[in-house]
Design an enzyme around this catalytic site. Structure first.
Site, PDB file in Angstrom:
ATOM      1  N   HIS A  19      31.267 -65.440-113.838  1.00  0.00           N
ATOM      2  CA  HIS A  19      32.038 -66.065-112.749  1.00  0.00           C
ATOM      3  C   HIS A  19      33.388 -65.359-112.579  1.00  0.00           C
ATOM      4  O   HIS A  19      33.779 -65.007-111.463  1.00  0.00           O
ATOM      5  CB  HIS A  19      32.231 -67.560-113.060  1.00  0.00           C
ATOM      6  N   GLU A  20      34.085 -65.134-113.696  1.00  0.00           N
ATOM      7  CA  GLU A  20      35.401 -64.484-113.620  1.00  0.00           C
ATOM      8  C   GLU A  20      35.275 -63.019-113.206  1.00  0.00           C
ATOM      9  O   GLU A  20      36.095 -62.503-112.447  1.00  0.00           O
ATOM     10  CB  GLU A  20      36.139 -64.597-114.957  1.00  0.00           C
ATOM     11  N   GLN A  79      43.228 -64.564-108.360  1.00  0.00           N
ATOM     12  CA  GLN A  79      43.506 -65.974-108.090  1.00  0.00           C
ATOM     13  C   GLN A  79      44.991 -66.312-108.164  1.00  0.00           C
ATOM     14  O   GLN A  79      45.400 -67.394-107.754  1.00  0.00           O
ATOM     15  CB  GLN A  79      42.741 -66.874-109.070  1.00  0.00           C
ATOM     16  N   CYS A 134      35.510 -73.882-109.281  1.00  0.00           N
ATOM     17  CA  CYS A 134      36.481 -72.788-109.260  1.00  0.00           C
ATOM     18  C   CYS A 134      37.830 -73.357-108.837  1.00  0.00           C
ATOM     19  O   CYS A 134      37.901 -74.153-107.898  1.00  0.00           O
ATOM     20  CB  CYS A 134      36.017 -71.723-108.264  1.00  0.00           C
ATOM     21  N   LEU A 135      38.891 -72.924-109.527  1.00  0.00           N
ATOM     22  CA  LEU A 135      40.231 -73.422-109.187  1.00  0.00           C
ATOM     23  C   LEU A 135      40.625 -73.057-107.754  1.00  0.00           C
ATOM     24  O   LEU A 135      41.445 -73.744-107.147  1.00  0.00           O
ATOM     25  CB  LEU A 135      41.268 -72.866-110.165  1.00  0.00           C
ATOM     26  N   GLY A 179      38.791 -70.530-117.178  1.00  0.00           N
ATOM     27  CA  GLY A 179      39.003 -69.108-116.927  1.00  0.00           C
ATOM     28  C   GLY A 179      39.843 -68.909-115.682  1.00  0.00           C
ATOM     29  O   GLY A 179      39.954 -69.820-114.842  1.00  0.00           O
ATOM     30  N   HIS A 216      35.138 -62.549-109.603  1.00  0.00           N
ATOM     31  CA  HIS A 216      36.444 -62.621-108.931  1.00  0.00           C
ATOM     32  C   HIS A 216      37.081 -61.241-108.762  1.00  0.00           C
ATOM     33  O   HIS A 216      37.672 -60.964-107.724  1.00  0.00           O
ATOM     34  CB  HIS A 216      37.417 -63.514-109.707  1.00  0.00           C
TER      35      HIS A 216
HETATM   36 NI    NI Z   1      36.705 -69.120-110.036  1.00  0.00          NI
END
Ligand code: NI
Length: 193
Positions: free
Chosen positions: A140-141, A50, A98-99, A45, A144
């Protein structure tokens, strides 16, 4: 186009992202770039903050995990102006990464199921229910676009233990296979333009 991913410590990750307008300029291009960026960095995701866009959009492709995640085979969606209208069931713990926070994985407590309303990339309205791993990925997304990171959910003790690792990430002391935008880059790009 593959975009660089914003690293922990950057203020865009802490802002509540704004609603997307139907005539938002370059929206299709942004979404296309988000897909390319997510696949390149091998994420499941990705949320617009991000990639340094403070907009209420995230994308999820769970289809590569269809043999590990129940129901994942159909979940390749763009979520625009999403709203989690209900969270329900038990709270369970599962490891997340997480990226924007490379090489850190921690157990996070989340509700088992959610109901979410959102628009897709063609502005069709959806009202859907997800449970288990899919509900976790979506939460999670969704965090963000609210300016929340998974590390915020950890105990004070875990946060203390991660402090130096997180500080290193924000200072660019991290090795990843994708390009990143670090907090200190904000000023330098401003002085150039
Ligand atoms: Ni993340």
């Amino acid at each position: 186009m593959v975009l660089p991913i914003v690293a922990y410590g950057h203020p865009v990750l802490r802002k509540r992202a704004r609603e997307v307008e139907q005539n938002e300029p370059k929206l299709d291009q942004l979404i296309q770039n988000m897909w390319e960026t997510m696949y390149y960095s091998e994420g499941v995701g990705l949320a617009a903050p991000q990639v340094n866009q403070s907009l209420r959009i995230f994308i999820i492709d769970a289809t590569p995990y269809s043999n590990q995640i129940a129901g994942a085979e159909n979940v390749r969606h763009t979520f625009i102006n999403p709203q989690i209208v209900q969270r329900e069931g038990e709270v369970d713990m599962m490891e997340e990464g997480c990226l924007s926070i490379p090489h850190i994985r921690e157990e996070v407590a989340r509700k088992y199921a959610i109901s979410i309303q959102y628009y897709d990339a063609d502005w069709n309205f959806h009202d859907e229910y997800y449970s288990g791993m899919l509900a976790r990925i979506i939460q999670h997304e969704y965090d963000h676009i609210e300016g929340i990171l998974f590390t915020d959910h950890l105990s004070t003790m875990r946060k203390t233990m991660l402090r130096s690792k997180l500080s290193n990430i924000s200072k660019g002391r991290v090795e990843v296979e994708y390009r990143m935008i670090f907090p200190f880059m904000k000023k330098s790009s401003k002085t150039k333009t």
